[in-house]
Motif scaffolding. Structure first.
Motif, PDB file in Angstrom:
ATOM      1  N   GLY A 159       0.801  -1.213   0.000  1.00  0.00           N
ATOM      2  CA  GLY A 159       0.000   0.000   0.000  1.00  0.00           C
ATOM      3  C   GLY A 159       0.830   1.257   0.000  1.00  0.00           C
ATOM      4  N   GLN A 160       0.196   2.318  -0.404  1.00  0.00           N
ATOM      5  CA  GLN A 160       0.847   3.609  -0.534  1.00  0.00           C
ATOM      6  C   GLN A 160       1.282   4.118   0.835  1.00  0.00           C
ATOM      7  N   GLY A 161       2.485   4.671   0.887  1.00  0.00           N
ATOM      8  CA  GLY A 161       2.983   5.237   2.131  1.00  0.00           C
ATOM      9  C   GLY A 161       4.487   5.204   2.197  1.00  0.00           C
ATOM     10  N   LEU A 162       5.022   5.800   3.255  1.00  0.00           N
ATOM     11  CA  LEU A 162       6.451   5.808   3.524  1.00  0.00           C
ATOM     12  C   LEU A 162       6.716   4.845   4.673  1.00  0.00           C
ATOM     13  N   TYR A 163       7.680   3.945   4.484  1.00  0.00           N
ATOM     14  CA  TYR A 163       7.987   2.939   5.490  1.00  0.00           C
ATOM     15  C   TYR A 163       9.493   2.950   5.736  1.00  0.00           C
ATOM     16  N   PHE A 164       9.888   2.992   6.999  1.00  0.00           N
ATOM     17  CA  PHE A 164      11.307   2.979   7.346  1.00  0.00           C
ATOM     18  C   PHE A 164      11.562   1.912   8.401  1.00  0.00           C
ATOM     19  N   PHE A 165      12.561   1.079   8.145  1.00  0.00           N
ATOM     20  CA  PHE A 165      12.957   0.048   9.096  1.00  0.00           C
ATOM     21  C   PHE A 165      14.439   0.218   9.386  1.00  0.00           C
TER      22      PHE A 165
ATOM     23  N   VAL B 239       7.260  -6.323  -0.767  1.00  0.00           N
ATOM     24  CA  VAL B 239       6.849  -4.924  -0.931  1.00  0.00           C
ATOM     25  C   VAL B 239       6.021  -4.812  -2.203  1.00  0.00           C
ATOM     26  N   SER B 240       4.853  -4.128  -2.118  1.00  0.00           N
ATOM     27  CA  SER B 240       4.031  -3.947  -3.316  1.00  0.00           C
ATOM     28  C   SER B 240       3.218  -2.657  -3.242  1.00  0.00           C
ATOM     29  N   ASN B 241       2.686  -2.254  -4.379  1.00  0.00           N
ATOM     30  CA  ASN B 241       1.681  -1.190  -4.514  1.00  0.00           C
ATOM     31  C   ASN B 241       2.050   0.168  -3.926  1.00  0.00           C
ATOM     32  N   LYS B 242       2.877   0.897  -4.658  1.00  0.00           N
ATOM     33  CA  LYS B 242       3.150   2.312  -4.386  1.00  0.00           C
ATOM     34  C   LYS B 242       3.825   2.587  -3.046  1.00  0.00           C
ATOM     35  N   ALA B 243       4.532   1.636  -2.504  1.00  0.00           N
ATOM     36  CA  ALA B 243       5.219   1.834  -1.228  1.00  0.00           C
ATOM     37  C   ALA B 243       6.588   2.474  -1.459  1.00  0.00           C
ATOM     38  N   ASN B 244       6.954   3.368  -0.578  1.00  0.00           N
ATOM     39  CA  ASN B 244       8.277   3.968  -0.563  1.00  0.00           C
ATOM     40  C   ASN B 244       8.956   3.426   0.691  1.00  0.00           C
ATOM     41  N   VAL B 245       9.920   2.495   0.494  1.00  0.00           N
ATOM     42  CA  VAL B 245      10.472   1.733   1.617  1.00  0.00           C
ATOM     43  C   VAL B 245      11.974   1.966   1.732  1.00  0.00           C
ATOM     44  N   SER B 246      12.419   2.229   2.957  1.00  0.00           N
ATOM     45  CA  SER B 246      13.838   2.366   3.254  1.00  0.00           C
ATOM     46  C   SER B 246      14.178   1.433   4.411  1.00  0.00           C
ATOM     47  N   ILE B 247      15.177   0.586   4.196  1.00  0.00           N
ATOM     48  CA  ILE B 247      15.626  -0.335   5.244  1.00  0.00           C
ATOM     49  C   ILE B 247      17.118  -0.106   5.449  1.00  0.00           C
ATOM     50  N   ASP B 248      17.485   0.320   6.648  1.00  0.00           N
ATOM     51  CA  ASP B 248      18.878   0.579   6.981  1.00  0.00           C
ATOM     52  C   ASP B 248      19.293  -0.407   8.064  1.00  0.00           C
ATOM     53  N   GLY B 249      20.050  -1.394   7.668  1.00  0.00           N
ATOM     54  CA  GLY B 249      20.475  -2.447   8.574  1.00  0.00           C
ATOM     55  C   GLY B 249      19.492  -3.601   8.549  1.00  0.00           C
ATOM     56  N   TYR B 250      19.862  -4.676   7.887  1.00  0.00           N
ATOM     57  CA  TYR B 250      18.984  -5.844   7.843  1.00  0.00           C
ATOM     58  C   TYR B 250      19.816  -7.109   7.755  1.00  0.00           C
ATOM     59  N   TYR B 251      19.251  -8.190   8.306  1.00  0.00           N
ATOM     60  CA  TYR B 251      19.851  -9.507   8.236  1.00  0.00           C
ATOM     61  C   TYR B 251      18.733 -10.487   7.919  1.00  0.00           C
ATOM     62  N   ILE B 252      18.899 -11.225   6.814  1.00  0.00           N
ATOM     63  CA  ILE B 252      17.889 -12.202   6.418  1.00  0.00           C
ATOM     64  C   ILE B 252      18.583 -13.543   6.203  1.00  0.00           C
ATOM     65  N   SER B 253      18.107 -14.551   6.906  1.00  0.00           N
ATOM     66  CA  SER B 253      18.642 -15.895   6.762  1.00  0.00           C
ATOM     67  C   SER B 253      17.478 -16.874   6.916  1.00  0.00           C
ATOM     68  N   THR B 254      17.039 -17.431   5.800  1.00  0.00           N
ATOM     69  CA  THR B 254      15.886 -18.330   5.820  1.00  0.00           C
ATOM     70  C   THR B 254      16.100 -19.516   4.885  1.00  0.00           C
ATOM     71  N   VAL B 255      15.275 -20.536   5.060  1.00  0.00           N
ATOM     72  CA  VAL B 255      15.238 -21.660   4.127  1.00  0.00           C
ATOM     73  C   VAL B 255      14.006 -21.554   3.245  1.00  0.00           C
ATOM     74  N   HIS B 256      13.397 -20.394   3.207  1.00  0.00           N
ATOM     75  CA  HIS B 256      12.215 -20.202   2.360  1.00  0.00           C
ATOM     76  C   HIS B 256      12.537 -20.566   0.916  1.00  0.00           C
ATOM     77  N   SER B 257      11.551 -21.103   0.225  1.00  0.00           N
ATOM     78  CA  SER B 257      11.728 -21.323  -1.205  1.00  0.00           C
ATOM     79  C   SER B 257      11.358 -20.055  -1.970  1.00  0.00           C
ATOM     80  N   GLY B 258      10.919 -19.047  -1.247  1.00  0.00           N
ATOM     81  CA  GLY B 258      10.601 -17.756  -1.851  1.00  0.00           C
ATOM     82  C   GLY B 258      11.855 -16.924  -2.034  1.00  0.00           C
ATOM     83  N   ILE B 259      11.729 -15.623  -1.886  1.00  0.00           N
ATOM     84  CA  ILE B 259      12.792 -14.667  -2.157  1.00  0.00           C
ATOM     85  C   ILE B 259      13.096 -13.904  -0.873  1.00  0.00           C
ATOM     86  N   SER B 260      14.348 -13.580  -0.644  1.00  0.00           N
ATOM     87  CA  SER B 260      14.694 -12.836   0.565  1.00  0.00           C
ATOM     88  C   SER B 260      14.011 -11.466   0.581  1.00  0.00           C
ATOM     89  N   ILE B 261      14.176 -10.686  -0.500  1.00  0.00           N
ATOM     90  CA  ILE B 261      13.514  -9.378  -0.619  1.00  0.00           C
ATOM     91  C   ILE B 261      12.841  -9.333  -1.984  1.00  0.00           C
TER      92      ILE B 261
END
Length: 177
Positions: A9-15, A33-55
């Motif tokens: 959804g539309q909006g500004l998101y900061f993590f 992330v989908s649909n008109k979102a403005n997203v900023s992530i500063d500092g992240y760690y992703i470690s999964t066994v998902h068959s999907g995508i990290s980001i």
């Protein structure tokens, strides 16, 4: 199990200092992330066994900024970043490591409208069966790939595979393999 974080959804998101970890196999994504979102992530760690995508970013009018991140996949069929039909993607100080045969492109981009910037980053794949960056872009986007180190003892693909009309600028990159 679904996504670790979903932004729709539309909006500004900061993590800041976001951590997503899972050793349970599932079909979700680390961050979606989908649909008109403005997203900023500063500092992240992703470690999964998902068959999907990290980001995973999909949809029009999306601006995604990823700084100071580490992706350590526990699956050989997982993209680190997959961006489809978004406006801008800015990746800086990114680290990705996978030991073993990695069958997916760590980074996939399709139809980025304006700018993709990939800077000051390190990617280490023991054996990459695909490309580090796979780009399909039939538009006027500009891509800057600067100060990126790619280490692989064997790669069947390319550092960057690009198809379409994007302007590509490479500066001060290091390839070992």
């Amino acid at each position: 199990l679904g996504n670790g974080v979903s932004i729709n959804g539309q909006g500004l998101y900061f993590f800041e200092n976001l951590s997503i970890q899972s050793d349970v196999p599932s079909s979700g994504n680390g961050i979606y992330v989908s649909n008109k979102a403005n997203v900023s992530i500063d500092g992240y760690y992703i470690s999964t066994v998902h068959s999907g995508i990290s980001i995973y970013a999909y949809g029009s009018s999306i601006s995604l900024s990823l700084h100071n991140g580490v992706i350590n996949p526990l699956s050989n069929s997982q993209n680190a970043i997959y961006a489809y039909n978004i406006d801008t993607l800015d990746v800086e100080n990114f680290s990705y490591t996978y030991s073993g045969y990695q069958y997916q492109n760590p980074i996939n981009t399709y139809y980025i409208a304006n700018v993709f910037s990939f800077k000051n980053s390190f990617v280490n794949c023991t054996s990459l069966v695909s490309h580090l960056l796979n780009n399909f872009n039939y538009g006027s986007a500009s891509f800057l790939i600067k100060n990126v180190s790619f280490v692989s003892s064997g790669s069947m693909g390319a550092f960057v595979r690009s198809q379409g009309g994007a302007t590509l600028v490479f500066q001060d990159n290091i390839l070992f393999g």
